[in-house]
Write a protein that holds these residues in place. Structure first.
Motif, PDB file in Angstrom:
ATOM      1  N   ASP A 180      29.021 -58.655 -52.296  1.00  0.00           N
ATOM      2  CA  ASP A 180      30.004 -58.584 -51.216  1.00  0.00           C
ATOM      3  C   ASP A 180      30.098 -57.202 -50.588  1.00  0.00           C
ATOM      4  O   ASP A 180      31.009 -56.937 -49.806  1.00  0.00           O
ATOM      5  N   CYS A 181      29.219 -56.319 -50.921  1.00  0.00           N
ATOM      6  CA  CYS A 181      29.337 -54.946 -50.449  1.00  0.00           C
ATOM      7  C   CYS A 181      29.316 -54.892 -48.924  1.00  0.00           C
ATOM      8  O   CYS A 181      28.509 -55.556 -48.281  1.00  0.00           O
ATOM      9  N   HIS A 182      30.208 -54.105 -48.384  1.00  0.00           N
ATOM     10  CA  HIS A 182      30.273 -53.929 -46.942  1.00  0.00           C
ATOM     11  C   HIS A 182      28.944 -53.411 -46.398  1.00  0.00           C
ATOM     12  O   HIS A 182      28.566 -53.693 -45.270  1.00  0.00           O
ATOM     13  N   PHE A 183      28.286 -52.588 -47.223  1.00  0.00           N
ATOM     14  CA  PHE A 183      26.986 -52.041 -46.819  1.00  0.00           C
ATOM     15  C   PHE A 183      25.849 -52.798 -47.509  1.00  0.00           C
ATOM     16  O   PHE A 183      24.809 -52.230 -47.807  1.00  0.00           O
ATOM     17  N   LEU A 184      26.067 -54.014 -47.849  1.00  0.00           N
ATOM     18  CA  LEU A 184      25.112 -54.942 -48.465  1.00  0.00           C
ATOM     19  C   LEU A 184      24.781 -54.638 -49.924  1.00  0.00           C
ATOM     20  O   LEU A 184      24.991 -55.467 -50.796  1.00  0.00           O
ATOM     21  N   ASP A 185      24.237 -53.415 -50.194  1.00  0.00           N
ATOM     22  CA  ASP A 185      23.816 -53.216 -51.576  1.00  0.00           C
ATOM     23  C   ASP A 185      24.285 -51.888 -52.184  1.00  0.00           C
ATOM     24  O   ASP A 185      23.777 -51.469 -53.202  1.00  0.00           O
ATOM     25  N   GLY A 186      25.237 -51.253 -51.541  1.00  0.00           N
ATOM     26  CA  GLY A 186      25.734 -49.968 -52.069  1.00  0.00           C
ATOM     27  C   GLY A 186      26.190 -50.086 -53.502  1.00  0.00           C
ATOM     28  O   GLY A 186      25.842 -49.268 -54.361  1.00  0.00           O
ATOM     29  N   ASN A 187      26.949 -51.129 -53.788  1.00  0.00           N
ATOM     30  CA  ASN A 187      27.487 -51.248 -55.142  1.00  0.00           C
ATOM     31  C   ASN A 187      26.420 -51.627 -56.168  1.00  0.00           C
ATOM     32  O   ASN A 187      26.597 -51.428 -57.358  1.00  0.00           O
ATOM     33  N   LEU A 188      25.317 -52.189 -55.689  1.00  0.00           N
ATOM     34  CA  LEU A 188      24.242 -52.528 -56.631  1.00  0.00           C
ATOM     35  C   LEU A 188      23.527 -51.265 -57.119  1.00  0.00           C
ATOM     36  O   LEU A 188      23.148 -51.159 -58.277  1.00  0.00           O
ATOM     37  N   TYR A 189      23.356 -50.315 -56.189  1.00  0.00           N
ATOM     38  CA  TYR A 189      22.830 -49.012 -56.616  1.00  0.00           C
ATOM     39  C   TYR A 189      23.829 -48.350 -57.566  1.00  0.00           C
ATOM     40  O   TYR A 189      23.467 -47.792 -58.596  1.00  0.00           O
ATOM     41  N   ALA A 190      25.097 -48.431 -57.171  1.00  0.00           N
ATOM     42  CA  ALA A 190      26.138 -47.767 -57.953  1.00  0.00           C
ATOM     43  C   ALA A 190      26.186 -48.321 -59.375  1.00  0.00           C
ATOM     44  O   ALA A 190      26.375 -47.581 -60.335  1.00  0.00           O
ATOM     45  N   ARG A 191      25.995 -49.630 -59.493  1.00  0.00           N
ATOM     46  CA  ARG A 191      26.110 -50.281 -60.796  1.00  0.00           C
ATOM     47  C   ARG A 191      25.180 -49.635 -61.819  1.00  0.00           C
ATOM     48  O   ARG A 191      25.565 -49.303 -62.923  1.00  0.00           O
ATOM     49  N   ARG A 192      23.915 -49.443 -61.412  1.00  0.00           N
ATOM     50  CA  ARG A 192      22.960 -48.829 -62.333  1.00  0.00           C
ATOM     51  C   ARG A 192      23.404 -47.431 -62.734  1.00  0.00           C
ATOM     52  O   ARG A 192      23.310 -47.024 -63.876  1.00  0.00           O
ATOM     53  N   ARG A 193      23.865 -46.708 -61.729  1.00  0.00           N
ATOM     54  CA  ARG A 193      24.296 -45.341 -61.970  1.00  0.00           C
ATOM     55  C   ARG A 193      25.427 -45.306 -62.993  1.00  0.00           C
ATOM     56  O   ARG A 193      25.422 -44.504 -63.915  1.00  0.00           O
ATOM     57  N   PHE A 194      26.397 -46.214 -62.804  1.00  0.00           N
ATOM     58  CA  PHE A 194      27.551 -46.197 -63.705  1.00  0.00           C
ATOM     59  C   PHE A 194      27.158 -46.611 -65.112  1.00  0.00           C
ATOM     60  O   PHE A 194      27.659 -46.060 -66.095  1.00  0.00           O
ATOM     61  N   VAL A 195      26.274 -47.570 -65.214  1.00  0.00           N
ATOM     62  CA  VAL A 195      25.836 -47.991 -66.543  1.00  0.00           C
ATOM     63  C   VAL A 195      25.184 -46.818 -67.264  1.00  0.00           C
ATOM     64  O   VAL A 195      25.483 -46.519 -68.423  1.00  0.00           O
ATOM     65  N   MET A 196      24.324 -46.105 -66.548  1.00  0.00           N
ATOM     66  CA  MET A 196      23.643 -44.968 -67.171  1.00  0.00           C
ATOM     67  C   MET A 196      24.628 -43.840 -67.488  1.00  0.00           C
ATOM     68  O   MET A 196      24.577 -43.225 -68.551  1.00  0.00           O
ATOM     69  N   LEU A 197      25.534 -43.584 -66.565  1.00  0.00           N
ATOM     70  CA  LEU A 197      26.528 -42.532 -66.800  1.00  0.00           C
ATOM     71  C   LEU A 197      27.367 -42.860 -68.035  1.00  0.00           C
ATOM     72  O   LEU A 197      27.589 -42.014 -68.902  1.00  0.00           O
ATOM     73  N   ASN A 198      27.775 -44.115 -68.098  1.00  0.00           N
ATOM     74  CA  ASN A 198      28.589 -44.563 -69.211  1.00  0.00           C
ATOM     75  C   ASN A 198      27.859 -44.360 -70.543  1.00  0.00           C
ATOM     76  O   ASN A 198      28.418 -43.848 -71.513  1.00  0.00           O
ATOM     77  N   GLU A 199      26.585 -44.747 -70.549  1.00  0.00           N
ATOM     78  CA  GLU A 199      25.770 -44.570 -71.758  1.00  0.00           C
ATOM     79  C   GLU A 199      25.770 -43.105 -72.189  1.00  0.00           C
ATOM     80  O   GLU A 199      25.954 -42.775 -73.351  1.00  0.00           O
ATOM     81  N   MET A 200      25.552 -42.235 -71.211  1.00  0.00           N
ATOM     82  CA  MET A 200      25.423 -40.820 -71.537  1.00  0.00           C
ATOM     83  C   MET A 200      26.754 -40.229 -72.005  1.00  0.00           C
ATOM     84  O   MET A 200      26.807 -39.489 -72.986  1.00  0.00           O
ATOM     85  N   MET A 201      27.817 -40.570 -71.285  1.00  0.00           N
ATOM     86  CA  MET A 201      29.123 -40.002 -71.636  1.00  0.00           C
ATOM     87  C   MET A 201      29.530 -40.432 -73.031  1.00  0.00           C
ATOM     88  O   MET A 201      30.068 -39.636 -73.811  1.00  0.00           O
TER      89      MET A 201
END
Ligand code: SF4
Ligand code: SF4
Ligand code: SF4
Ligand code: SF4
Ligand code: SF4
Lengths: 155, 283, 346
Positions: free
Chosen positions: A74-95
């Motif tokens: 549902d992203c307003h910019f089509l896939d912004g949140n899909l990129y974000a999802r990977r980032r957050f998963v990786m950030l979460n792992e690291m933190m």
């Protein structure tokens, strides 16, 4: 701390302007109560969220963070949140690997019509952070460190 | 050890040939210092000096980064398997031209002294090469070389982990050698150098040191090739690689992704899949 | 001058006595997870002192800390106000000479006296140590320094096995050592003579004019070759005992800001960057040239002596093993080819 001397966390909430920020708005205008612990930062899209913003929030003393964007697809910019999802998963792992408790990091999605859900998300996030207590900073000093010079240790 | 000597011989032979035939202008490799016995990067352009090239258990630097200094020249580079992954990533990120470089890839890398990354290495053969030296290791041989070591940090509680990293990063002098030694860190301006926004403070306070390391590790996500150059460069003996190596493991477990395996793969964070995991998200 | 000779046990007693009036720092072996290093630390225990190895980091860390608050714009604040004096024990000639260099810049130069540095320095007494042996890459003797004796320290130790000779050069300290057994001066001179002879073979001979001719070397073509492998990190400058570049930064908390004097490094690409975006030293050969020229040309031109004491730390600790001796050799060759070198002073 509130008047009962209970810990009231400060949570930096990054909300995307198109969905989750609108959800927060909806929760407000429908008079749904939720804890006042979040400090909202409105972002154009979770895809714009540099993970650094989250690390910096901890660096500056947030007890926890909440990130919420549009549901995948549902992203307003089509896939912004899909990129974000990977980032957050990786950030979460690291933190977590670095010793930041999982409870401090809350990622989720809320659409513009989910005012109720948003209130629930905030409640859960606050609950989570309360479980692990106040954030002491990466140096474990609780942001009380006085100014001073680097010293050579005694051994 | 015989293995290193054999590899050295082959490198010298190939480098000499490439320079004599003018295939390349320069060979980037390892050599020995003039006044010391230490291994140091050397840049050879005269075929007569090709015999200065060596490879031994102290060749700890990652040479790949030097390629960025010679973008428009024809150069050859001696590449350990991990360095070859770095070169593959550079190609994937479109930073260098494939036709400009000749990779002298080391197969069956016997490993680098004191580099803990080598104990975890399951690559051992160059992933990209024009010429190969050494003998290709088979899957079984690689398996046998892998030290079956469980990550000790993974088993700790969050508080213990925090304490471990605090003890490490406390010593950091922010000399940025870990950054400069790492092939990923080629940014024209690193986040540490800007002040609008100021991501990390300039003083070596633990809170900021920790922040620096977390932020740098975030940039390593899906790009770190686990070469250990950062750890080897650190003058304070800090476990710098730990966070980046964790990112490698997570990328593999959660996204089945490894950096620098292929020269036309997309990097982890510049791509997505609709069905990506939401591990760690709220219910 | 007073000369005393004591054995290990007597020194231990002396140490315990000194401990009451002084903070004592000395080189000790430290386990640092991935490395084991000798570093200067404050200690309580005499047995911890490492007498044999050159410290991997310099005593600069004590005298000129990496970050030090120096007050803010509204109020002058004296941050260094400890009552107790500090003794730095076991400082070798190279580091003593290096501290002399720092003193030249921060105290002796009348144009600018660093009050914070001076307050701290006044409380610090150096106890020199006659260098027992050459480290694998040091070259102080090539630069004309004497590894077995330096006059800049008021107290000087000569260690011979388990025996310690103490030279008390400053009258101020005579009362502290009064009751210890006397040593024979001639005997000590003999020992010093003998030790200096063990230093005769140096693998590194050098013949360059000091100061290096500024203009010629600035335009020399050796810098690119020399700095090709340099990564541009801060190690060589942070661990160098004489490098003193610093930067002022302000750090704020709760509406107040404090000015800090932090180390900086001329090897960082942002070191010379201007606010306009222009960077006069925009490539690593220019930065490397500055580092060498500062030590061998600009410093000698402005002060006495050299900006490098030949301790070899930058060689040992550099992650790509870039060797300053190679740069000096290249300089020698370059000037020779140019036909007879003239020093920058002429
Ligand atoms: S972060 Fe990874 S790629 Fe970079 S130097 Fe360290 S191990 Fe190598
Ligand atoms: S740490 Fe990040 S910003 Fe800095 S150089 Fe490395 S990749 Fe670039
Ligand atoms: S190399 Fe080591 S001391 Fe230098 S910045 Fe990196 S972690 Fe810190
Ligand atoms: S330590 Fe070595 S690599 Fe780092 S700046 Fe100095 S010379 Fe260059
Ligand atoms: S430049 Fe190198 S050898 Fe000279 S004083 Fe500094 S660290 Fe020692």
């Amino acid at each position: 701390m509130n008047e009962n001397n209970e810990f009231e966390p400060k949570i930096a909430a990054f909300l995307c302007t198109w969905c989750s920020y609108a959800a927060a708005d909806l929760a407000g205008s429908s008079r749904i109560q939720y804890p006042p612990n979040i400090r909202v930062v409105r972002v154009p899209c979770t895809g714009r969220m540099d993970p650094f913003l989250i690390i910096k929030a901890f660096n500056m003393g947030a007890d926890g963070i909440l990130v919420s964007g549009c549901h995948p697809g549902d992203c307003h910019f089509l896939d912004g949140n899909l990129y974000a999802r990977r980032r957050f998963v990786m950030l979460n792992e690291m933190m977590q690997y670095a010793g930041v408790e999982a409870e401090r990091m809350n990622f989720t999605w809320c659409s513009a019509s989910e005012g109720k859900r948003f209130a629930g998300v905030v409640e859960d996030a606050v609950e989570n952070v309360k479980k692990v207590g106040p954030w002491q900073g990466f140096d474990g000093q609780g942001f009380s460190q006085e100014e001073g010079e680097t010293t050579v240790e005694k051994v | 050890m015989k293995k290193y000597e054999k590899i050295t011989e082959e490198i010298v032979e190939i480098a000499e040939k490439l320079l004599k035939e003018n295939t390349v202008e320069k060979v980037i490799g390892f050599g020995i210092g003039i006044f010391t016995e230490e291994v140091t990067p050397i840049f050879i352009s005269n075929p007569e000096n090709a015999d200065r090239l060596v490879f031994n258990s102290k060749a700890e630097m990652s040479l790949a980064k030097y390629l960025l200094n010679y973008k428009d020249q024809k150069v050859a580079i001696v590449a350990k398997p991990c360095d070859s992954r770095a070169i593959a990533t550079y190609l994937a990120e479109d930073l260098i031209k494939r036709e400009n470089i000749k990779v002298i890839g080391i197969n069956g890398c016997p490993g680098i002294e004191n580099n803990t990354a080598c104990e975890e290495c399951d690559i051992r053969n160059a992933v990209i090469s024009d010429y190969t030296v050494g003998k290709k290791m088979t899957e079984e041989e690689i398996e046998a070389k892998l030290k079956d070591k469980e990550d000790k940090i993974e088993k700790m509680t969050p508080a213990e982990r925090m304490e471990y990293f605090q003890k490490e990063f406390e010593r950091c002098t922010r000399c940025y050698a870990c950054r400069e030694a790492c092939y990923v860190c080629y940014c024209e301006q690193c986040f540490t150098e800007g002040n609008q926004p100021e991501w990390v403070g300039d003083s070596v306070k633990l809170n900021d040191n920790f922040t620096y390391h977390l932020m740098r590790a975030m940039h390593m996500a899906g790009r770190c090739v686990n070469c250990g150059a950062c750890e080897m460069a650190c003058p304070e003996g800090i476990d710098v690689r730990a966070l980046a190596a964790k990112m490698c493991r997570s990328a593999e477990e959660l996204f089945d992704y490894r950096a620098g395996i292929d020269s036309d793969q997309k990097t982890l964070l510049s791509d997505y899949d609709v069905n990506d995991t939401e591990s760690g998200f709220m219910e | 001058m007073m000369i005393k000779k004591i054995d290990k046990n007597q020194f231990k007693e002396l140490f315990d006595k000194l401990k009451e009036n002084y903070n004592i720092a000395a080189p000790v072996l430290i386990d640092k997870n991935k490395k084991t290093l000798v570093e200067y630390h404050y200690i309580d225990d005499f047995d911890k002192i490492d007498w044999d190895e050159q410290a991997d980091s310099s005593p600069k860390n004590i005298i000129f800390p990496q970050n030090a608050p120096v007050g803010n714009d509204y109020k002058e604040k004296q941050y260094y106000d400890t009552e107790q004096d500090t003794l730095i024990l076991g400082v070798r000639s190279c580091d003593i000479e290096a501290i002399k260099t720092l003193d030249q810049v921060f105290i002796e130069d009348e144009m600018y006296i660093d009050k914070n540095y001076k307050a701290r320095r006044d409380k610090i007494t150096l106890v020199g140590l006659s260098c027992p042996q050459r480290n694998k890459s040091c070259f102080c003797d090539t630069l004309g320094f004497n590894p077995v004796e330096s006059n800049y320290a008021p107290l000087y130790i000569f260690k011979d096995g388990n025996e310690f000779w103490i030279k008390v050069k400053d009258k101020k300290f005579e009362s502290v050592f009064e009751n210890l057994p006397d040593g024979n001066q001639d005997k000590l001179e003999e020992l010093i003579e003998k030790r200096i002879n063990t230093f005769t073979e140096s693998s590194f001979e050098l013949d360059i004019p000091i100061p290096l001719p500024e203009k010629e070397m600035f335009e020399a073509d050796i810098w690119e070759e020399m700095s090709e492998k340099c990564l541009g990190c801060g190690i060589c400058t942070y661990y160098c005992p004489t490098c003193y570049c610093f930067n002022f930064i302000w750090e704020g908390k709760d509406g107040e800001s404090t000015k800090y004097k932090n180390w900086d490094s001329c090897m960082f690409s942002t070191y010379s960057a201007h606010a306009s975006g222009h960077n006069p030293r925009d490539s690593k050969e220019k930065r490397y040239r500055n580092r060498i020229m500062h030590k061998f040309s600009y410093h000698p031109l402005n002060y006495e002596g050299l900006g490098c004491v030949g301790c070899g730390r930058c060689i040992d600790r550099c992650p790509v093993n870039l060797d300053i001796r190679e740069a000096l050799k290249l300089t020698e060759k370059y000037l020779e080819e140019k036909g007879g070198a003239k020093s920058g002073k002429d």
